[in-house]
Design a protein around this motif. Structure first.
Motif, PDB file in Angstrom:
ATOM      1  N   LEU A 111       0.572  -1.445  -0.165  1.00  0.00           N
ATOM      2  CA  LEU A 111       0.275  -0.160  -0.015  1.00  0.00           C
ATOM      3  C   LEU A 111       0.580   1.192   0.485  1.00  0.00           C
ATOM      4  O   LEU A 111       1.939   1.501   0.653  1.00  0.00           O
ATOM      5  N   ASP A 112       0.417   2.201  -1.309  1.00  0.00           N
ATOM      6  CA  ASP A 112       1.287   3.534  -1.599  1.00  0.00           C
ATOM      7  C   ASP A 112       1.201   4.452   0.053  1.00  0.00           C
ATOM      8  O   ASP A 112      -0.067   3.783   0.651  1.00  0.00           O
ATOM      9  N   PHE A 140      -4.348   7.287   2.376  1.00  0.00           N
ATOM     10  CA  PHE A 140      -5.391   8.090   2.860  1.00  0.00           C
ATOM     11  C   PHE A 140      -6.750   7.485   2.686  1.00  0.00           C
ATOM     12  O   PHE A 140      -7.563   7.968   2.290  1.00  0.00           O
ATOM     13  N   ILE A 141      -7.344   7.073   1.375  1.00  0.00           N
ATOM     14  CA  ILE A 141      -8.128   6.457   1.091  1.00  0.00           C
ATOM     15  C   ILE A 141      -8.575   5.420   1.794  1.00  0.00           C
ATOM     16  O   ILE A 141     -10.123   5.263   1.815  1.00  0.00           O
ATOM     17  N   THR A 189     -13.448   5.569   7.345  1.00  0.00           N
ATOM     18  CA  THR A 189     -14.955   6.347   7.989  1.00  0.00           C
ATOM     19  C   THR A 189     -15.729   6.124   7.390  1.00  0.00           C
ATOM     20  O   THR A 189     -17.124   6.286   8.786  1.00  0.00           O
ATOM     21  N   LEU A 190     -15.958   6.423   6.316  1.00  0.00           N
ATOM     22  CA  LEU A 190     -17.357   6.378   5.495  1.00  0.00           C
ATOM     23  C   LEU A 190     -17.930   4.987   5.239  1.00  0.00           C
ATOM     24  O   LEU A 190     -19.343   5.115   5.525  1.00  0.00           O
ATOM     25  N   PHE A 219     -11.776  -2.678   0.932  1.00  0.00           N
ATOM     26  CA  PHE A 219     -11.020  -4.255   0.615  1.00  0.00           C
ATOM     27  C   PHE A 219     -10.736  -3.367  -1.146  1.00  0.00           C
ATOM     28  O   PHE A 219     -10.169  -3.309  -1.181  1.00  0.00           O
ATOM     29  N   THR A 220     -12.134  -3.055  -1.709  1.00  0.00           N
ATOM     30  CA  THR A 220     -12.219  -3.061  -3.149  1.00  0.00           C
ATOM     31  C   THR A 220     -11.466  -1.557  -3.314  1.00  0.00           C
ATOM     32  O   THR A 220     -10.282  -1.697  -4.606  1.00  0.00           O
ATOM     33  N   SER A 221     -11.798  -0.671  -2.172  1.00  0.00           N
ATOM     34  CA  SER A 221     -11.237   1.119  -2.469  1.00  0.00           C
ATOM     35  C   SER A 221      -9.434   0.853  -3.289  1.00  0.00           C
ATOM     36  O   SER A 221      -8.721   1.358  -3.163  1.00  0.00           O
ATOM     37  N   VAL A 222      -8.516  -0.521  -2.073  1.00  0.00           N
ATOM     38  CA  VAL A 222      -7.334  -0.435  -1.885  1.00  0.00           C
ATOM     39  C   VAL A 222      -6.690  -1.188  -2.506  1.00  0.00           C
ATOM     40  O   VAL A 222      -5.623  -2.353  -2.495  1.00  0.00           O
TER      41      VAL A 222
END
Length: 233
Positions: free
Chosen positions: A143-144, A149-150, A156-157, A177-180
């Motif tokens: 993870l970068d 940040f994502i 939070t959301l 999970f999908t977001s990263v």
């Protein structure tokens, strides 16, 4: 009626599905995955306990009060939250204790506490963030900085959107999970221990909601400090 029957059938079969998926994970990756899962549970419990202590620090710094009366009087709604794993089921008891025993005005209790029970879920946000980091390391997915940040944003959301029902955060975990770019298969492994962690998350959630309600009411000048310090109530 058909939808309710379908949901009931899914709920009844879900333990068998979780067992099968967990057995598949252990069969393909070895018993080491169980040790890793134990470490995950330990980290989550430690993080939730740290957040629980931070609530007392917030009362000391922002409310200029001793946190001990708060912790003692909140024991009833905390035990209810722990046993039901539902913020919504605990809300009425928390409102009664916060208003009648802790000294928060009825107007602040009626507005801030239900609002917090809907959108302020500290424990859930902590849980979603830790599980995402755990599976990124388990699957060897780096993870970068922008991923973090994502992750902060989606966790939070996701905590805001999670339903105040048992294991409601599992539905939001897929979004996080999908977001990263993490595989969704990891959710099946978490489901086996989610109930235990959910009990602790809900306790932290309802405690955080009550702390914020107390601080808001004190800032408005309507907080009853005599009632707060009266341990007979």
């Amino acid at each position: 009626l058909v939808v309710f029957r379908l949901i009931e059938t899914i709920v009844r079969l879900s333990p068998y599905g979780v067992f099968a998926l967990t057995a598949w994970m252990v069969g393909t990756q070895g018993l080491e995955i169980l040790l890793a899962l134990f470490k995950l549970v330990s980290v989550v419990v430690g993080a939730l306990f740290t957040q629980y202590l931070l609530f007392g620090l917030m009362i000391m710094i922002f409310g200029r009060l001793s946190p001990m009366p708060f912790y003692k009087k909140m024991l009833e709604p905390q035990l209810l939250a722990f046993s039901t794993s539902s913020s919504k089921a605990t809300l009425s008891t928390a409102m009664r204790v916060v208003s009648e025993r802790i000294g928060v005005s009825k107007s602040s209790t009626a507005f801030v506490l239900p609002l917090g029970a809907s959108i302020n879920m500290d424990g859930t946000a902590i849980y979603l963030g830790i599980t995402a980091l755990f599976f990124s390391q388990a699957y060897g997915i780096p993870l970068d900085t922008h991923h973090y940040f994502i992750l902060i944003l989606t966790a939070t959301l996701g905590s805001i959107g999670a339903a105040g029902i048992p294991s409601g955060s599992l539905f939001m975990m897929g979004m996080v999970f999908t977001s990263v770019g993490l595989p969704l298969e990891g959710i099946a492994l978490i489901a086996g221990v989610d109930r235990i962690l959910d009990m602790m998350r809900t306790t932290v959630n309802i405690t955080g909601d009550s702390v914020i309600t107390l601080l808001v009411d004190k800032s408005e000048g309507t907080f009853d400090q005599w009632k707060y310090h009266d341990m007979k109530l």
